[in-house]
Each structure stands twice: as C-alpha cells, then as structure tokens.
Design an enzyme around this catalytic site. Structure first.
Site, PDB file in Angstrom:
ATOM      1  N   ASP A 316      43.695  55.329  41.327  1.00  0.00           N
ATOM      2  CA  ASP A 316      42.395  54.752  41.038  1.00  0.00           C
ATOM      3  C   ASP A 316      42.290  54.514  39.532  1.00  0.00           C
ATOM      4  O   ASP A 316      43.073  55.048  38.735  1.00  0.00           O
ATOM      5  CB  ASP A 316      41.273  55.662  41.556  1.00  0.00           C
ATOM      6  CG  ASP A 316      39.996  54.882  41.815  1.00  0.00           C
ATOM      7  OD1 ASP A 316      39.860  53.759  41.293  1.00  0.00           O
ATOM      8  OD2 ASP A 316      39.109  55.398  42.530  1.00  0.00           O
ATOM      9  N   GLU A 516      29.114  54.176  42.353  1.00  0.00           N
ATOM     10  CA  GLU A 516      29.825  55.382  41.923  1.00  0.00           C
ATOM     11  C   GLU A 516      28.867  56.419  41.317  1.00  0.00           C
ATOM     12  O   GLU A 516      27.762  56.602  41.798  1.00  0.00           O
ATOM     13  CB  GLU A 516      30.972  54.994  40.984  1.00  0.00           C
ATOM     14  CG  GLU A 516      31.923  54.014  41.694  1.00  0.00           C
ATOM     15  CD  GLU A 516      33.220  53.780  40.962  1.00  0.00           C
ATOM     16  OE1 GLU A 516      33.823  54.742  40.483  1.00  0.00           O
ATOM     17  OE2 GLU A 516      33.663  52.615  40.898  1.00  0.00           O
TER      18      GLU A 516
HETATM   19  C1  BGC Z   1      35.108  48.340  36.887  1.00  0.00           C
HETATM   20  C2  BGC Z   1      35.112  48.549  38.346  1.00  0.00           C
HETATM   21  C3  BGC Z   1      35.683  49.818  38.561  1.00  0.00           C
HETATM   22  C4  BGC Z   1      34.810  50.796  37.961  1.00  0.00           C
HETATM   23  C5  BGC Z   1      35.387  52.078  38.226  1.00  0.00           C
HETATM   24  C6  BGC Z   1      34.346  49.415  36.234  1.00  0.00           C
HETATM   25  O1  BGC Z   1      34.517  49.409  34.914  1.00  0.00           O
HETATM   26  O2  BGC Z   1      34.599  47.132  36.581  1.00  0.00           O
HETATM   27  O3  BGC Z   1      35.923  47.686  39.019  1.00  0.00           O
HETATM   28  O4  BGC Z   1      35.816  50.037  39.886  1.00  0.00           O
HETATM   29  O5  BGC Z   1      34.778  50.624  36.615  1.00  0.00           O
HETATM   30  O6  BGC Z   1      34.651  53.125  38.410  1.00  0.00           O
HETATM   31  C1  BGC Z   2      36.862  52.966  42.251  1.00  0.00           C
HETATM   32  C2  BGC Z   2      37.703  52.352  43.320  1.00  0.00           C
HETATM   33  C3  BGC Z   2      37.968  50.919  43.013  1.00  0.00           C
HETATM   34  C4  BGC Z   2      38.551  50.774  41.631  1.00  0.00           C
HETATM   35  C5  BGC Z   2      38.797  49.348  41.227  1.00  0.00           C
HETATM   36  C6  BGC Z   2      37.424  52.696  40.920  1.00  0.00           C
HETATM   37  O1  BGC Z   2      36.635  53.218  39.956  1.00  0.00           O
HETATM   38  O2  BGC Z   2      36.780  54.356  42.455  1.00  0.00           O
HETATM   39  O3  BGC Z   2      37.073  52.501  44.555  1.00  0.00           O
HETATM   40  O4  BGC Z   2      38.838  50.387  43.961  1.00  0.00           O
HETATM   41  O5  BGC Z   2      37.694  51.356  40.704  1.00  0.00           O
HETATM   42  O6  BGC Z   2      37.662  48.640  41.035  1.00  0.00           O
END
Ligand code: BGC
Ligand code: BGC
Length: 849
Positions: A316, A516
């Site tokens: 991740d 998140e």
């Molecule tokens: C990104 C997301 C990513 C997230 C992670 C952001 O900065 O744009 O795609 O999933 O961070 O937590």
């Molecule tokens: C998230 C994922 C996601 C990734 C890319 C991460 O922060 O936990 O679920 O796929 O970002 O965007």
C-alpha cells in the site's frame, strides 16, 4: 519488446499441476489451501524462465516499483521502465481532474510507449496502470458510481456484485487501465473506522460470498473469459485484519488470535483466491503489534504457501516505511517478507537504487527478487500484456461507449434500490404518492458529493461540487423527475423553509464525505454537539408535516433522536451517482401504487447506545437497536415507539497542549492556499487553491503540489520558476482575531529543500491584509544549513521585541521568493513553548535572525 507466444493463449486453459507450492508445515492454526481452478501452465513457466534469464537486476527491480503519476514523468518512465504505475485518489492525467476518457487513454498510451522505449533496450516488458476503481471507475470524471460497498452489503445479492464487477471492468478498460485496486474485503468490527463504508459487512459470510463474485466480475470468470477482453486485474485488499483495528483506528493494530484473524478477517480471500484474483494488497495495519508489510509469516507462509495464492502481493501507499528498519526510500524488510510490487508514489528513484544496492549487498536474496518478478510477470502475461498492443489499440479500449452507458446507469440504479434499508415507517407514510406536494429538504438533498462520499473523483470527496459529476442525478433531481412526471409538485428548500406547505417532507441528511483516517471518529452520535439536522426535522414536524428522513452515511451511527423525530427513516448509505434509485423506492406511481419495495437488510448492526462501539452479530451480549439482517418492507406493519435519547458520552474536556495547528495533515476547511505572482497588480494575480495542487495565475511563477511526509499529501511542495517575486500564503477564508493566537511563542514546521538553498526566502507569520505581520523574517540563512532532500524540523521564534501589533490575521503564513527552486513544507503549528535548540535536532531561528 518480447513477442507473444502460444503460452499466452493457453495460459489459463491448461490443465497442468495445481499451483500449490511446497506446503510448509504449519503452526497450530491451519489455514485452508484454497482450491482455485487456476492451473499453472508449464509453457508459461518456461517462458518466464527465459524472460528472467535475460533480464538484468536493474530491469527486475524496475518491475517491482510502482510510482504515482503526480510524481512520475514520462522521461522517468522511459529511463527506468517501471513495471507499473498508479494514479492516486487525487490525481488524474496531466493534473486534470476533469480529464475525459480519451485523455486517460492517451495518457495510458504515452506511459506504455515510454516503458518500452526501444532506444533503451529492446527487451522491455510493458508497464501496467493501477487505479482505485472502488465503486465503479470512481476516480474518473463522468463514470458510473455504484453504491459504496456498505450499501452493496445490504443488498445481499452476489449476482448483483458480479454484474457490477463486469460493468466496472468495462469502464476501466475504456480508459486503457489494466489493473484495479479493488475489491476491499475488510470485515469491519468497530464502525468508528473511517473506511467502514468500503466494507460489505461486519459478517464474514457476506464478504466471503461477495469477494469472489466481484473478482470474477472484474477479471472475468475462470474457464470462460478469465483475464480476457475487458477483464482487468483485480486486487483483494487489505491483507489482513484491516477491519479489526483497536478503536477503529485506521492503520492501527488488530489484536486477535490467529483463528479469529483467519475466520473473520480473511474470509474474503478464500473466495477471491478461488476466483483467481491476481493481486492482493498488503495492509497498513499491524497484527498484534507487527506491521503486515513486514510480516513474513502472514504474507509468505500463510497467503502464498498455505493458502496457495500464486498471484503477487502489492504494497500500500508508502506503507513500507512503517516496517522495522525501513524508511520511505528503502525497505528490504517488506520485500523479504513477501511484498512483490512496491507502491512507492514519490521516492521511487531512491527506492530503485537502494533496492539494487541491497540485493548486491546480500540484504535481499536474488531468489526473492526472481520470485517477485516471476509472480508479477506471470499475472501480466496471463492477462495478455505481451500480445494486446498499446492501450488504445486494444478492442476493449475502443468501446468508449460503455463508459457511463445507460445499461451501467440502470445497473447502478438497481443497486441503489436494493441497498436502501427501511428502519421505520410509522403510519405508513411511505411510499409517498408521487402526485402529492413534496418538499425536499436537508443539505444532502441536492448534493452529489455527499451521496457519492470519498473515493469519488477526488480522494476525500470534500472538494467536489455537483459539477464534478456531470452524468449523475442527485436524490432531489430523481424525486423531482418522478413527482413531476406523475403530476405532483415538488419544492427544494435545504433549510426546510418552503413557499407552499407540503403534504410531506423528505429530509435528506448525513455525513460529509471522507476517506481513510479522515473518517475515523470517536463518537457514534450523529452530529454530536451540533444537532442541526434534528432541529430541521423537528421544525417541520412541529408544523404538522410528516417527515421521511433519508440518511446518507458511511456507517451505522447513533441516531435515536433523529429516528424518534421522524415518521419514517431510510438508510441510503452512499448511493453514488444514481439518485433516481432512491426515488424509485420512496414514491409510488401516479395512481398511488407501490412500484418497488424495500429489499435491503442491515449488513451492519445498528447501535442502540451512543457508546456501543463494537457491536457485531454473534456478540455475547448482543443488544442492537436494529439487529443485523433487519430491514422493513412495505408488507410489514410495524409501528416503532420512542427510543431512549439518553446520551452517555460527556464532552471531552479540552486538554490544552499549547499546540495550534495551521496546516497539519491537510488543509483546514476554513483555509486556502493563495499563490500570488507579479504579473499584474491587484488581486487578479492571486490564485486561491483548496486542492492539493495548483499554479499561480500566470501559469508559471509558482506551482504547488502535494507531497508526503508522515501521511499522504500532508505536505506541500512550492516550486518557484521566475525571476519575479511570487508568494504562497496559507490564508484564512475569514480573518481571525489576533487575540486567538496570543499564546503563540513559536512557529514549528517541517521543511525540505529539494535542491540547494535558494538565494532568498522570506517568511511572514500571522499577517493582516496589509501584509503587516507579527513576525517577518528572512529564512535564507537558516535554509543554507539544511541538507537538501531530507525533512528538517524548523522553529521560528515569534515572541520577539520587534513584533508588530496585528489585529486581524488574514494569512497564517506567507512564503515569498523568486528564482528557480523548490521546497516542501508540512506539519506547521504554533506552539506556546519554544524548544531548546539542538537537543531535538530542530533548527531554531531565534529573534536575532
Ligand atoms: C492519494 C490516494 C491514496 C491516499 C492514501 C492520497 O494521497 O491520493 O490515492 O490512496 O493518499 O491514503
Ligand atoms: C489506500 C489503498 C489504495 C492506495 C492507492 C492507500 O492509501 O489504503 O486502499 O489502494 O492508497 O490509492
């Protein structure tokens, strides 16, 4: 480029030995070997032997690294030939949030071409693009947005999930993207978690029933159209225990025994692997104190060896840095634990060189690299990457007509109808006769960002307006269409102040979007401390108007008061782009006959008390307000009485640690960045920016882009590019009385120079509209001491003899400079105490400076 061989065509069909690698002796808990119909193809394996034998270490490591398009240039792709890349939740091609399908496809072509550029080396393997198609192809402007997983769980309809998987794959295919980071198969136990809505259910059974269906929908079905045509590579995530963290804290620790981990949290992987899922994403969380990304037992021994998963493990976003001994730029620990592809959005160049060095030094065994690359290439070749040509040449990308097709919209609308749960319908106020006079109120009524939630065109979903969803229908619009068609009357008044008294009010309310950890909460009470929506419901009720509340939410919340005040209460979850699906259920036809009945049943238990944080089916003292599986239909005759409104949570006494955040993790909702250039005098040269990136009005002098320090996008890079002065201000949208900052003794921030220190950089702290600041100073000397490329903690004293008397603060901070250079800032706070220099490694800029 490598030629496609016959192996590819037969890759999925062959009936050779099964995939089980040597099944190692297990510990006390046995994990099941998942019998997938997917067989290993000896011809493909032979081909992989040959490919690997020809590849250099550099090429292998490049296959394993996945940069992000906000940071990756075409030139870098050409230079390194990375095996994959991603767009994050906030990034679209060329920085265009509203890029069309054609633009996404063009970008896919460019990256593909760059990755195999013949001028480099004739044997390059094409790259693939990964994206978070979370609820439909949800990063893309204009895509069909299906209900978020929590709503789909309430539908309890595996066939529907399969069809959504197919539709999503088709929309992803239209943009030329090969790989989706979905489905999330978390089983959520504490609904305070900010990702609860990404989960189908608290019940492993539903997650298990769905995961395989979603995978076969996205990838194609084994023995039929597996990884062919529009089929995309799917990802089951996040392995494992993501939904079980203590207190529902995102990326936290899941404390559970191994049997619980297997039976509750791993349920989805059983069917995802069975369906042939090609990738599994490791989770940010820990299991009993150990980070999953460094967990060799779970990633290698359990997932790959015991369960027999023969696809690849992707990490991740920057998650490797939490592993012991790792940082953003290197992580042998994750690779050795079993991660095959590393999502390294920003620091991919350093990571690439460091990994090569770690292999040369013997810190990562060559065999581990070979295994990782073999796994990734196996999936790529199974998908047909070597024979399909560049993205725009593939048949399935040519069919842009499937993107947001009527068929997909109808499917999403069906999913909405099946996902709504009717909790209360006293006096049979529902269905509402379409021919009546209907008031639609509440701030969710005509608010597509709110019904779409996070992971919708932007990551958090908070910076969207209805205009970001050109093909979508709000709940209000859906109701209006149907009421008008039936000859009724409809009025929209968000605050409930109608012009003409209605027969009934539909009040659409609920949570603001989040993603998140931004969605982690401490309280379960809806609008704890600010019962605005309750007041709206009561205001209408007091006028004798029957009220139907439609609740948009990413999780069950304690809503006893709102339920008591309403005649009917419908949980709509986060329904996505098709608001008509809500109207389909709420309204009868012109003759007053029911058209669709409610089918949705709770896949999450609904709390009875405001402190019922962990509440799940099967609990010892299970005492929900509405049990798992509850949901009324129009055939039910049930009058609900009043529920207790007793609140047990006491407002937390605010502990004052003397820290006032200015910019911590994210832009506060009452602030914006303002980039000012010198092109013209006056305010026309100020660009107000609330997104993670932007550029000054002249398109050149100063650009801003998000960067990562401790969290995603918790920093901002400022890039100057002109001989004229330009400044970046962190501005309050409404000025704030200076007395609010009276305790501030110092400004603390994290700062990173990208190159050597600029010739000049000035800083203003707490400034008014006339640019009079509590402190104005040159940071040039301090910056000269900082090593470029690494973050430093810098502290600026504010309590100096020469500070000016500012009354109203307009800009918290103003950075001004000129020339060509860039630096990044993050974690900016005011503190009531100054720290004593060197001890902490902080660079202190005292008053004398
Ligand atoms: C990104 C997301 C990513 C997230 C992670 C952001 O900065 O744009 O795609 O999933 O961070 O937590
Ligand atoms: C998230 C994922 C996601 C990734 C890319 C991460 O922060 O936990 O679920 O796929 O970002 O965007």
């Amino acid at each position: 480029m490598l030629a496609a061989t016959a192996a590819q065509a037969t890759a999925t069909a062959s009936q050779s030995e099964t995939i089980a690698e040597t099944k190692t002796q297990s510990t006390a808990v046995q994990w099941p070997y998942v019998n997938t119909g997917l067989k290993r193809d000896p011809e493909l394996e032979k081909m992989l032997d040959q490919i690997l034998a020809r590849m250099t270490l550099e090429q292998k490591v490049a296959q394993m690294i996945q940069p992000e398009i906000g940071y990756l240039s075409l030139a870098q792709m050409r230079k390194y030939g990375f095996g994959s890349y991603l767009n994050g939740g906030n990034t679209a091609p060329y920085g265009k949030k509203r890029a069309s399908v054609e633009v996404w496809l063009k970008y896919a072509d460019e990256m593909y071409q760059a990755s195999i550029d013949a001028s480099q080396d004739g044997s390059r393997i094409p790259t693939i693009w990964g994206t978070d198609a979370m609820h439909g192809h949800s990063n893309v402007y204009g895509a069909t947005l299906f209900p978020h997983n929590i709503g789909l769980g309430a539908a309890n309809d595996p066939d529907l999930i399969h069809r959504i998987g197919v539709a999503t794959a088709k929309e992803v295919a239209a943009t030329g993207i090969e790989w989706s980071f979905a489905p999330t198969v978390a089983v959520v136990r504490d609904d305070r978690w900010g990702r609860t809505y990404e989960s189908y259910s608290e019940d492993p059974a539903i997650v298990k029933a769905y995961a395989g269906q979603m995978v076969s929908g996205l990838q194609g079905s084994l023995g039929k159209n597996f990884l062919q045509g529009y089929g995309r590579i799917a990802t089951a995530k996040h392995f494992v225990g993501d939904g079980g963290t203590e207190k529902g804290i995102d990326r936290g620790d899941t404390l559970i025994d191994e049997q619980g981990l297997r039976d509750i949290h791993a349920a989805g992987y059983m069917t995802a692997i069975e369906a042939g899922v090609q990738s599994v994403m490791a989770s940010f969380n820990s299991w009993n104190g150990v980070r999953l990304h460094g967990h060799k037992y779970l990633l290698t021994e359990v997932l790959k060896n015991q369960m027999g998963f023969d696809g690849f493990v992707v990490s991740d976003w920057n998650a490797h840095k939490f592993v012991e001994g790792c940082d953003l730029e290197q992580c042998a620990g994750a690779i050795n634990a079993g991660v095959d592809v590393l999502m390294v959005p920003e620091h991919f160049e350093a990571f690439y060189h460091n990994t090569i060095r770690q292999v040369e030094q013997g810190l990562i065994p060559q065999a581990r690299i070979d295994d990782a690359v073999r796994r990734f290439l196996r999936a790529k070749i199974r998908w047909g990457l070597l024979g399909r040509g560049k993205p725009s040449e593939r048949i399935e990308s040519g069919t842009a007509a499937v993107f947001n097709s009527q068929q997909h919209k109808d499917l999403a609308r069906e999913a909405v109808r099946k996902s709504l749960v009717l909790l209360k319908n006293n006096g049979k106020v529902l269905p509402v006769a379409a021919k009546s006079r209907v008031l639609v109120a509440g701030d969710g009524a005509d608010n597509i960002p709110k019904q779409a939630g996070g992971w919708s065109v932007s990551w958090q979903g908070t910076d969207n307006t209805n205009a970001d969803f050109p093909n979508a229908t709000s709940v209000y619009q859906g109701i209006a269409q149907q009421v008008k068609a039936a000859g009724g009357e409809v009025e929209l008044a968000v605050d409930g102040k109608y012009r003409k008294k209605p027969d009934v009010a539909l009040v659409v309310i609920g949570e603001e979007p989040y993603a998140e950890w931004f969605g982690d909460i401490q309280q379960l009470e809806y609008q704890h401390g600010d019962k605005r929506d309750l007041a709206l419901i009561k205001q209408l009720k007091q006028q004798g108007i029957p009220v139907v509340t439609v609740f948009l939410t990413g999780r069950p919340l304690w809503t006893n008061k709102e339920i008591n005040a309403s005649d009917a209460f419908v949980v709509a979850w986060l329904p996505g782009s098709e608001g008509q699906g809500v109207a389909d259920l709420l309204l009868s036809d012109a003759e007053g006959k029911t058209r669709y009945d409610f089918q949705g049943k709770l896949s999450f238990s609904w709390p009875k008390y405001d402190q019922q944080f962990v509440l799940n089916k099967g609990d010892a003292n299970y005492d929900p307000l509405f049990a798992y599986g509850y949901g009324l239909s129009y055939a039910d005759h049930k009058e609900l009485g009043q529920f207790s409104e007793q609140v047990s949570v006491v407002a937390a006494s605010s502990s004052d640690d003397g820290i006032q955040p200015l910019f911590v993790r994210n832009l506060a909702s009452d602030m914006a960045w303002v980039l000012t250039d010198s092109s013209v005098a006056g305010s026309e040269n100020s660009a107000l920016i609330t997104t993670p990136y932007g550029v000054s009005t002249d398109g050149n002098s100063l650009a801003m882009q998000s960067v990562n320090l401790s969290y995603q996008e918790d920093g901002r890079q400022l890039r100057w590019n002109s001989t004229a002065q330009a400044s970046a201000s962190l501005r309050y949208l409404k000025s704030v009385a200076a007395s609010d900052f009276s305790k501030a003794k110092a400004l603390r921030l994290s700062l990173r120079l990208d190159q050597q220190a600029p010739a000049e950089l000035n800083l203003g702290v707490l400034c008014d509209q006339q640019a009079v600041c509590q402190r104005k100073l040159s940071l040039t000397k301090a910056l000269a001491q900082l090593k470029p490329g690494v973050w430093h903690s810098v502290e600026v004293a504010l309590d100096c003899a020469d500070t000016s008397a500012v009354k109203q603060v307009s800009d918290a901070l103003v950075f001004s400079s000129s020339g060509q250079h860039s630096l990044a800032v993050a974690e900016m706070v005011l503190t009531a105490q100054q720290s004593t220099a060197a001890a902490t490694g902080t660079v202190v800029v005292g008053c004398a400076n």
